[in-house]
Design a protein around this motif. Structure first.
Motif, short mmCIF file in Angstrom:
data_model
loop_
_atom_site.label_atom_id
_atom_site.label_comp_id
_atom_site.label_asym_id
_atom_site.label_seq_id
_atom_site.Cartn_x
_atom_site.Cartn_y
_atom_site.Cartn_z
N THR A 127 -7.24 4.28 4.46
CA THR A 127 -5.88 4.96 5.01
C THR A 127 -6.37 6.04 5.98
O THR A 127 -7.10 7.12 5.39
N THR A 137 -2.53 1.10 5.35
CA THR A 137 -3.94 0.80 4.65
C THR A 137 -4.53 -0.18 5.59
O THR A 137 -3.73 -1.45 6.11
N ARG A 158 -10.04 -0.81 1.23
CA ARG A 158 -9.02 -0.63 2.30
C ARG A 158 -9.14 0.91 2.57
O ARG A 158 -9.44 1.40 1.68
#
Length: 576
Positions: A399, A406, A397
């Motif tokens: 960000t 996320t 994931r």
């Protein structure tokens, strides 16, 4: 009439390039190349049978019947827009000029020229033809009658007297005959001397041409660079190529094509290939085996190797042979982005995340979602970016910079470096845990000095690639030149070899074979003469680099080009 097209080109003062042809194939190819006109000459027929153009001046066939057959059945049917000039032998005692002109007009012939012509003869034989009433005046009378019927007219001239007579007759274009083109001397001084003599002949004929446009034909003017000298030293309007556009290019092309197929047949039994990667020896076969074994998986691959060894090509093959082949392959060079922007480039940023972030930006991981991300020069990542990358690989994931949400990403990662990770980890410049994440499979690309058995095959492939790019036959590399290539250390690896072969193809266009002397001269000119040893230690590379930088006054870009490496490699050698 199409003759008007040629006459308009003459009036525009544009340079003219014509092709004297003997087949529909050559005519169509000339049109595709942008020829301003084609001449249909019986000489073309004999050239295509492997005989000399001079055969058209001997009693082998009915010249007019042969030329008309070529024009009506083969050339005119293949041309869509290019004016065709018909060669006519005025000395034919059975020639019905009016009937010929009617037939030519009905078939769309644009103009006439006097070929075969007494302009190709001199001495006693021409004097006998002139005395018998079969001389140059008979040819000019034919062209005058053609012009009166609206045809464009082109007159072959051998002497200033011919040129003066043709200009006085009102001919549209004078074709200054420099002799039949048989061969081009390979000796530069000998060829230049022949060119100088030809230019004197052109100047003498143009001096009496009374402003009539003149094009040149035959003799030692056989290559584009030859015509450049003519244009610089005379007021010639253009060039007509016979053997230069038909026989000389065709015969070597057929020879080379057969050689290439023979080479491919032999190489096909020993040479392995993956996309643009080729190899015959154990070093590259191990690379191919690893790629084929690993590509179908999702395993992260770390490709190591010196600059120019083909790491990006290997990454492409890993992607191409995987189940992700239909998905995006996104490449990102870690060393090409400033540290302050690396986070944004890799993971993206939200609008307003920092000064200048006027809109949201999608990072490389999101762009590669569902496919493959190739991170080149991964060892150059800063510690902060390394930590963030490790987290993404663990969590899958990302960000965005300045964001809180996320975003899930499904990416297969392939990384590459030309540095030694063991030294980097020991020096604290690269995280050990990230190294383990990246090196599930390590693929080492061997330097060229460890796979010299592949050099002849690489040279063969590259020479043909650049010959096609630049529209010229590939040079032949004799054993002496190949031996020099095999001895070279190749600090820039395949990239250096690629640069050298491109340079050789460009600088030896028109030369049938590359001599060792010519090869050495090109190396010496560009400052990268091959060392005698099979490899160069770092200290010797640095010494050669310093010497090159001194010669080029510190210009690193020029030094990199001369050494066949990248600027990044130059900086690396300076740092070590």
């Amino acid at each position: 009439m199409q003759g008007d097209t040629l006459l308009r080109a003459l009036a525009s003062d544009e340079p003219l390039v014509g092709a004297a042809v003997g087949s529909g194939m050559t005519a169509a190819a000339a049109e595709e190349g942008g020829a301003d006109f084609v001449m249909v000459l019986s000489a073309g027929f004999f050239r295509l049978q492997g005989a000399s153009s001079a055969s058209s001046l001997l009693p082998h066939a009915d010249a007019n019947a042969l030329t008309w057959e070529i024009a009506a059945r083969h050339v005119l049917t293949r041309l869509a827009r290019t004016p065709a000039i018909l060669g006519v032998c005025a000395q034919d005692p059975e020639l019905d000029v009016d009937a010929l002109l009617d037939r030519a007009a009905a078939h769309g012939v644009a103009g006439l020229t006097n070929f075969p012509s007494v302009a190709f003869y001199d001495g006693a034989f021409r004097a006998a033809l002139e005395a018998a009433g079969f001389g140059y005046a008979r040819e000019l009378d034919l062209l005058r009658r053609a012009k009166a019927r609206g045809f464009a007219t082109v007159a072959f001239c051998l002497t200033p007297a011919d040129a003066a007579a043709a200009a006085e007759a009102g001919i549209d274009v004078l074709c200054l005959n420099l002799g039949l083109a048989e061969t081009r001397s390979l000796d530069p001084e000998e060829h230049q001397a022949a060119l100088d003599q030809a230019i004197l002949a052109i100047q003498a004929m143009m001096a009496v041409a009374k402003g009539v446009p003149c094009v040149i034909f035959g003799g030692p003017v056989l290559l584009p660079q030859d015509t450049q000298q003519v244009y610089q030293r005379t007021e010639a309007r253009g060039y007509v190529g016979g053997s230069a556009v038909e026989r000389f290019p065709a015969a070597p092309a057929v020879t080379q094509a057969v050689r290439d197929f023979k080479h491919a047949a032999r190489a096909g039994r020993s040479m392995d290939r993956l996309g643009s990667l080729i190899g015959t020896g154990p070093a590259m076969k191990r690379v191919f085996e690893t790629i084929r074994a690993v590509a179908p998986s999702d395993a992260t691959v770390l490709i190591t190797g010196e600059s120019g060894t083909g790491k990006e090509l290997a990454a492409r093959e890993l992607h191409r042979l995987s189940h992700l082949a239909g998905k995006p392959l996104v490449g990102w060079n870690c060393a090409a982005t400033a540290e302050t922007l690396a986070m944004s480039e890799l993971f993206g940023h939200e609008k307003g995340a920092f000064t200048g972030a006027v809109r949201a930006h999608v990072g490389q991981f999101e762009l590669a979602d569902g496919g493959t991300l190739f991170m080149d020069e991964v060892a150059d990542l800063s510690p902060a970016v390394q930590a963030a990358l490790l987290r993404v690989l663990q969590e899958r994931r990302v960000t965005r910079v300045g964001g809180e949400r996320t975003i899930a990403v499904d990416v297969r990662l392939i990384a590459a470096t030309n540095q030694d990770f063991r030294q980097l980890v020991q020096a604290g410049r690269f995280r050990l845990d990230l190294y383990y994440r990246l090196s599930v499979v390590v693929l080492r690309m061997p330097p060229l000095r460890e796979r010299t058995e592949d050099i002849p095959f690489l040279v063969w492939e590259l020479a043909r690639e650049f010959a096609q790019k630049y529209g010229c036959p590939p040079p032949r590399f004799p054993d002496a030149v190949m031996s020099a290539l095999l001895r070279h250390a190749w600090p820039g690896n395949v990239r250096e070899l690629r640069n050298l072969v491109e340079r050789l193809v460009l600088l030896t266009r028109g030369e049938a074979a590359l001599s060792r002397a010519r090869f050495d001269a090109i190396f010496e000119t560009f400052g990268d003469a091959p060392p005698a040893g099979s490899s160069l230690p770092l200290a010797e590379r640095r010494a050669k680099l310093r010497e090159t930088l001194d010669r080029l006054r510190g210009n690193k870009t020029a030094a990199a080009r001369a050494l066949g490496v990248t600027r990044k490699t130059i900086h690396k050698w300076l740092r070590c």
